[in-house]
Enzyme design. Structure first.
Site, PDB file in Angstrom:
ATOM      1  CG  ASP A 573       1.589   7.566   2.591  1.00  0.00           C
ATOM      2  OD1 ASP A 573       2.811   7.533   2.338  1.00  0.00           O
ATOM      3  OD2 ASP A 573       0.883   8.556   2.355  1.00  0.00           O
ATOM      4  CG  ASN A 581      -4.782   0.593  -6.056  1.00  0.00           C
ATOM      5  OD1 ASN A 581      -4.619  -0.613  -5.882  1.00  0.00           O
ATOM      6  ND2 ASN A 581      -5.026   1.430  -5.055  1.00  0.00           N
ATOM      7  CG  HIS A 586      -8.598  -1.360  -6.794  1.00  0.00           C
ATOM      8  ND1 HIS A 586      -8.225  -0.372  -5.930  1.00  0.00           N
ATOM      9  CD2 HIS A 586      -9.181  -0.739  -7.868  1.00  0.00           C
ATOM     10  CE1 HIS A 586      -8.584   0.809  -6.424  1.00  0.00           C
ATOM     11  NE2 HIS A 586      -9.159   0.606  -7.610  1.00  0.00           N
ATOM     12  CG  ASP A 590      -6.995  -5.242  -2.035  1.00  0.00           C
ATOM     13  OD1 ASP A 590      -6.912  -4.020  -1.812  1.00  0.00           O
ATOM     14  OD2 ASP A 590      -8.053  -5.814  -2.373  1.00  0.00           O
ATOM     15  CD  GLU A 616      -2.461   5.640  -0.117  1.00  0.00           C
ATOM     16  OE1 GLU A 616      -2.054   6.629  -0.710  1.00  0.00           O
ATOM     17  OE2 GLU A 616      -3.668   5.296  -0.111  1.00  0.00           O
TER      18      GLU A 616
END
Length: 707
Positions: A573, A581, A586, A590, A616
């Site tokens: 991750d 974020n 966000h 992304d 993630e």
């Protein structure tokens, strides 16, 4: 009693025929209870073994074989349709057992292993014809199911009426599962019948008889005489059908002491609401079998078969006596349904009517009798085939008329709908393609001669072999062709099409012609493929979602165990992804996720499986890869992200990731356990400062296997 006698009750307890057959089981059980209350047979209890045919002929055959071989039953009682009886016949003939069949049937069969206790045609049809003529009925409509009994019965009716001044004003057959007869009401009304002979089978009677009540000209009393609708089924009519007629070998209103006794006993049963001919026959045939067993002192099927002829028993049907053709003497009754749902008897035969299967051919001395019997035995199959051919001919005639009247409209409709039509006459060799079909293939209408070869050459080269197999199978197995394949249009574009074709044979069985449609289904196929991908991929990153990843990784683990291959898994991750974020939003987060997937994509092979587990968190399954090799892959991915500058809008980001690696070993033999081991290794990478790769250790393995 020291032992028991097992007998099999074989009826449908589920499926469309269950509503008819369940009451027969209850009637048979009543007979068995009575026998046992009297002390059983030969000092033994009679026990029933009930089997469910599930309204499917092959299930009837399998269950019959099980009852005989595994349950060791000495007799079978059951079946409803002729097709289920024929399926069981092969079993009892092979096993040397005996089937007692309680239903009316077409009378074109005789097996030494079946006792036919229901009526055959001459015991039901001849009385109906004689009665309708005596009542002055001359305009007769025939309505039946598209099945052996209705079609055979109506052939006999037409033959008998052909020698009189009566006239068949309407004749139609409907699928066995048909329940909607609204379209039939207009032609029936227009034919102005003074009697409708109804030979519809099963639940279709409810729809037909109820819908008649909605048509004033067809709703008056005495207009309908039913041959296959039982009193038990009449009881389920939601609207009144008072005054309607029926012909059977028994009605519940038969006023005899032994029948009144049966009716009183049936009142305590849960399923049987009204007695009917099949119910009374199912009860009586067990009593007849028991009387033979008691008389000869044996329940062995061979002994019972040797003593069938002349055996008789007094029962609600009267005196049920087996003749030398293994059919029984039966009476005939015509009744009118009253307001209480019972049938008042209007007419009854003068005594018992001898059974004449094979239309009585066996009773006369004829040259070539065996040949005649052979031809008659094939009549049910011929009737079934004729029905199919008639339906196809009727459909073809309708199509022909419609094409003649509306050719231009049809072409316009084809163009709008994108449906192309084709047809080929095998006798003349003439073929037809619609303009739309040429258009689907990308050619000008008429630019080449339409033929199967012309079409096959336009099928995509990778699909040609399968197309030829499907078409050949349809040709030789007389079934519809419904096949999807690709074509290559004149301009080289590849499209998907759906081909639906129907082969039509003549009376000799030779292929007469075929016709069908071609529909361009490219958009539908693409949409379905898109939906399939959406169902198994992560919408943002395009890699597999958690469900699909686990499914594919599980298959690889099975394969690895089967062939003793190695298997490893990387779980990773993004470090401090929440901060990305929270600070940038966000949308930026992304893009970071996409960048991580991009790094993973650069480091893996085609056989590796990359999936997003959620948020993630990601995982990679590495078939045929050991732990050390997987560590190298993980380090390559980590280094890629560490060296990557991620530009999003006005932001430039630098991110790192932590990775945990585990392998298929020891007790870690499932995706779940390997994921847990990799997760603990990932957690250790986090605690050691992030931006690093950690491999599972023995403690991780032990903990993962215990969780």
């Amino acid at each position: 009693m020291s032992s028991f006698i097992p007998i099999g009750l074989l009826h449908s307890q589920c499926g469309p025929m269950a509503i008819n057959e369940l009451p027969l089981i209850e009637a048979a059980l009543l007979a068995i209870d009575e026998i046992n209350e009297r002390g059983g047979l030969l000092g033994m209890e009679v026990r029933s073994v009930i089997a469910d045919g599930k309204s499917l002929d092959d299930i009837f055959a399998k269950e019959a074989e099980r009852l005989v071989r595994e349950e060791d039953v000495c007799a079978l009682f059951g079946c409803w349709t002729s097709s289920s009886r024929k399926a069981v016949r092969s079993v009892v003939e092979k096993e040397g057992n005996l089937l007692w069949y309680p239903l009316q049937y077409e009378g074109l069969e005789q097996s030494p292993n079946i006792v036919y206790t229901g009526c055959c045609l001459n015991q039901q049809i001849a009385p109906v014809v004689a009665w309708l003529l005596s009542m002055g009925r001359r305009r007769i409509a025939l309505v039946g199911s598209d099945y052996v009994f209705p079609r055979t019965a109506n052939k006999l009716i037409k033959s008998m009426l052909s020698m009189t001044d009566a006239k068949i004003v309407h004749e139609s057959y409907h699928p066995l599962d048909c329940k909607d007869f609204v379209a039939l009401m207009r032609p029936l009304t227009d034919s102005r019948p003074d009697l409708i002979i109804n030979a519809i089978n099963g639940l279709g009677n409810l729809g037909f008889l109820e819908q008649l009540q909605n048509v004033p000209s067809l709703a008056h009393p005495d207009l309908v005489c039913s041959l296959s609708c039982t009193e038990n089924l009449y009881y389920k009519l939601s609207t009144g059908a008072e005054g309607q007629l029926a012909c059977w070998g028994y009605f519940g209103s038969v006023d005899t002491p032994i029948n009144r006794e049966l009716l009183n006993k049936l009142k305590g049963r849960t399923i049987v609401k009204v007695a009917s001919d099949p119910i009374a026959t199912a009860y009586s045939q067990i009593m007849l079998w028991a009387s033979i067993v008691e008389r000869i002192g044996s329940f062995d099927p061979a002994d019972v078969r040797a003593n069938l002829v002349g055996s008789a028993v007094d029962c609600p049907l009267g005196c049920l006596e087996i003749q030398d053709n293994q059919h029984v003497l039966r009476k005939a009754f015509i009744g009118r349904r009253n307001a209480l749902g019972h049938f008042d008897i209007l007419w009854q035969s003068d005594g018992f009517i001898p059974p004449l299967p094979w239309f009585g051919v066996t009773k006369v001395d004829l040259p070539f009798k065996e040949l005649i019997l052979q031809l008659l035995s094939e009549l049910p199959d011929d009737v079934t085939l004729q029905g199919k051919l008639e339906a196809e001919i009727a459909e073809r005639r309708k199509l022909s008329i419609a094409m003649a009247k509306n050719q231009r409209r049809l072409m316009e409709s084809e163009s709008i709908a994108g449906v192309g039509g084709f047809e080929r006459d095998f006798r003349t060799g003439e073929g037809y393609w619609s303009e739309t079909l040429y258009s689907i293939l990308g050619y000008t209408p008429g630019s080449f001669v339409p033929s199967l070869e012309s079409f096959w050459r336009r099928v995509h080269e990778d699909d040609q072999e399968e197309f030829q197999k499907v078409f050949t199978a349809a040709l030789f197995e007389s079934r519809e062709m419904n096949h999807q394949c690709r074509i290559r249009r004149a301009d080289g574009e590849v499209r998907y099409i759906q081909v639906h074709g129907v082969l039509v044979r003549d009376k000799s069985g030779a292929v007469d012609h075929y016709h069908g449609t071609v529909l361009d289904v490219t958009e539908r196929v693409m949409a379905e493929e898109k939906m399939r991908l959406l169902a198994q991929t992560d919408e943002l990153t395009g890699i597999f979602n958690r469900r699909r990843f686990i499914e594919l990784a599980s298959k690889e683990i099975v394969r690895a165990n089967r062939y003793a291959h190695s298997f490893s898994l990387i779980m990773f991750d993004i470090d401090k992804f929440k901060n990305v974020n929270d600070v940038y939003g966000h949308d930026v987060g992304d893009e970071v996720l996409k960048a991580v997937v991009g790094c993973a994509g650069l480091a893996v092979r085609e056989i590796d499986i990359v999936g997003r587990l959620g948020g993630e968190e990601f995982a990679i399954a590495l078939p045929q890869t050991g732990l050390m090799e997987a560590m190298v892959v993980a380090e390559r991915i980590r280094n890629c992200l560490e060296c990557l500058d991620i530009y999003v809008k006005e932001h430039s980001l630098h991110c790192t990731m932590s990775l945990g690696v585990a392998e298929l070993t020891g007790c870690a033999q499932s995706v779940d356990s390997i994921l847990k081991a990799a997760d603990m290794a990932l957690y250790r990478a986090k605690t050691k400062g992030r931006n690093r790769v950690e491999a599972m250790v023995e403690a991780d393995l032990e903990t993962a296997c215990k969780m």
